[in-house]
Design a protein around this motif. Structure first.
Motif, mmCIF file in Angstrom:
data_model
loop_
_atom_site.group_PDB
_atom_site.id
_atom_site.type_symbol
_atom_site.label_atom_id
_atom_site.label_comp_id
_atom_site.label_asym_id
_atom_site.label_seq_id
_atom_site.Cartn_x
_atom_site.Cartn_y
_atom_site.Cartn_z
ATOM 1 N N ARG A 135 0.832 -1.204 0.000
ATOM 2 C CA ARG A 135 0.000 0.000 0.000
ATOM 3 C C ARG A 135 0.867 1.255 0.000
ATOM 4 N NH1 ARG A 135 -4.555 1.428 4.550
ATOM 5 N NH2 ARG A 135 -2.689 1.952 5.758
ATOM 6 N N SER A 136 1.992 1.203 0.695
ATOM 7 C CA SER A 136 2.883 2.373 0.722
ATOM 8 C C SER A 136 3.415 2.685 -0.676
ATOM 9 C CB SER A 136 4.045 2.142 1.698
ATOM 10 O OG SER A 136 5.041 1.289 1.145
ATOM 11 N N MET A 137 3.734 1.639 -1.449
ATOM 12 C CA MET A 137 4.261 1.867 -2.793
ATOM 13 C C MET A 137 3.181 2.380 -3.748
ATOM 14 S SD MET A 137 7.466 1.419 -2.637
ATOM 15 C CE MET A 137 8.124 1.127 -4.286
ATOM 16 N N ALA A 138 1.967 1.874 -3.593
ATOM 17 C CA ALA A 138 0.860 2.374 -4.413
ATOM 18 C C ALA A 138 0.566 3.839 -4.070
ATOM 19 C CB ALA A 138 -0.384 1.512 -4.198
ATOM 20 N N LYS A 139 0.577 4.159 -2.785
ATOM 21 C CA LYS A 139 0.351 5.543 -2.366
ATOM 22 C C LYS A 139 1.481 6.450 -2.820
ATOM 23 C CE LYS A 139 -2.447 4.785 1.806
ATOM 24 N NZ LYS A 139 -2.482 4.934 3.287
ATOM 25 N N GLU A 161 1.977 10.113 3.806
ATOM 26 C CA GLU A 161 1.178 8.940 4.152
ATOM 27 C C GLU A 161 1.853 7.647 3.687
ATOM 28 O OE1 GLU A 161 -3.382 7.384 3.355
ATOM 29 O OE2 GLU A 161 -2.918 9.531 3.267
ATOM 30 N N ALA A 162 2.455 7.679 2.498
ATOM 31 C CA ALA A 162 3.143 6.489 1.980
ATOM 32 C C ALA A 162 4.340 6.134 2.873
ATOM 33 C CB ALA A 162 3.609 6.735 0.549
ATOM 34 N N PHE A 206 13.096 3.607 -6.986
ATOM 35 C CA PHE A 206 12.717 3.598 -5.569
ATOM 36 C C PHE A 206 12.170 2.226 -5.188
ATOM 37 C CE2 PHE A 206 12.343 8.048 -6.807
ATOM 38 C CZ PHE A 206 12.886 8.731 -5.731
ATOM 39 N N ARG A 207 12.732 1.637 -4.123
ATOM 40 C CA ARG A 207 12.197 0.395 -3.562
ATOM 41 C C ARG A 207 11.413 0.675 -2.285
ATOM 42 N NH1 ARG A 207 11.426 -4.155 -3.897
ATOM 43 N NH2 ARG A 207 13.109 -5.438 -3.082
ATOM 44 N N LYS A 208 11.388 1.935 -1.921
ATOM 45 C CA LYS A 208 10.628 2.351 -0.745
ATOM 46 C C LYS A 208 10.233 3.811 -0.949
ATOM 47 C CE LYS A 208 14.803 3.823 1.711
ATOM 48 N NZ LYS A 208 15.638 3.674 2.910
ATOM 49 N N PRO A 209 9.164 4.254 -0.295
ATOM 50 C CA PRO A 209 8.803 5.672 -0.378
ATOM 51 C C PRO A 209 9.816 6.525 0.375
ATOM 52 C CG PRO A 209 6.976 4.323 0.427
ATOM 53 C CD PRO A 209 8.216 3.483 0.512
ATOM 54 N N CYS A 210 9.769 7.809 0.159
ATOM 55 C CA CYS A 210 10.584 8.725 0.958
ATOM 56 C C CYS A 210 9.721 9.912 1.350
ATOM 57 C CB CYS A 210 11.829 9.177 0.196
ATOM 58 S SG CYS A 210 11.527 10.053 -1.352
#
Length: 222
Positions: free
Chosen positions: A55-59, A88-89, A125-129
């Motif tokens: 969900r974090s990646m979609a956001k 939020e992500a 990106f493999r994670k949000p920032c």
């Protein structure tokens, strides 16, 4: 572009977010479906790290890679009644790694790839920032002195060429030019090393991105 007709399981969410190339990005509609599905899924499975991570990646795609006034308009089905939280992500990602620190490794090839149109670079990106960090990355290139080095070298060569046209100039005048050139080369090398270590944008690249490469013409201008 990964755009399944429906999202009915957490595995569907994963498959839709698997990206190896820039042109494989999931569509906006797909990311909306993923977020909507995972909202309901997490209501019944509140400790599922994978669900939070996906969900974090979609956001991250929806919040950071699409202008807010495009996605977060009032008639958006997902956004109705919501206050936009730029981070939020990032918060979802932190929740995920709080439950399972290895969750990113356990979901290979889930990534967002985007191009900075003011930098000409492509970011994996493999994670949000954080939103603030993302904006700095997308608007700024790492500092370097490559242009300064080549400009300096060209000037010295031109001076040497001009002086060679005059036979009556003593050889002693060439020594300062040679010393000046050597010192200039050492300065640029040291400066480049320091830049790689201390430059804040380079540090952000290391912290936030899987890798950073030059974008192709089509990716940059497409």
């Amino acid at each position: 572009m990964n755009s399944p007709n429906f999202i009915s399981s957490i595995d569907d969410c994963y498959k839709a977010l698997v990206v190896k190339d820039y042109w494989e990005q999931p569509s906006t509609d797909t990311c909306k479906k993923i977020v909507k599905y995972l909202n309901e899924y997490l209501h019944n499975n509140p400790n599922d790290a994978r669900a939070y991570y996906l969900r974090s990646m979609a956001k991250f795609h929806l919040m950071d890679l699409i202008p807010p006034d495009y996605f977060w308009h009032t008639d958006s089905e997902y956004a109705k009644g919501k206050t936009w939280n730029k981070d939020e992500a990032w918060e979802d990602y932190n929740t995920a790694i709080g439950i399972d620190p290895d969750i990113v490794k356990k979901n290979p090839d889930v990534r967002i790839i985007c191009v900075g149109h003011s930098t000409g670079l492509k970011y994996y990106f493999r994670k949000p920032c954080l939103d603030e960090e993302f904006n700095k990355i997308m608007k700024n290139s790492p500092n370097n002195d490559y242009f300064g080095f080549w400009g300096f070298l060209i000037i010295v060569v031109c001076i040497g060429k001009i002086m060679s046209l005059f036979d009556n100039i003593p050889d002693i005048y060439y020594a300062p030019i040679a010393i000046f050139l050597i010192l200039g080369v050492f300065y640029v090398i040291i400066k480049l090393i320091c830049t790689k270590i201390k430059d804040p944008i380079t540090k952000l690249h290391r912290k936030c991105c899987e890798k950073v490469v030059s974008a192709t013409y089509n990716e940059w201008h497409g």
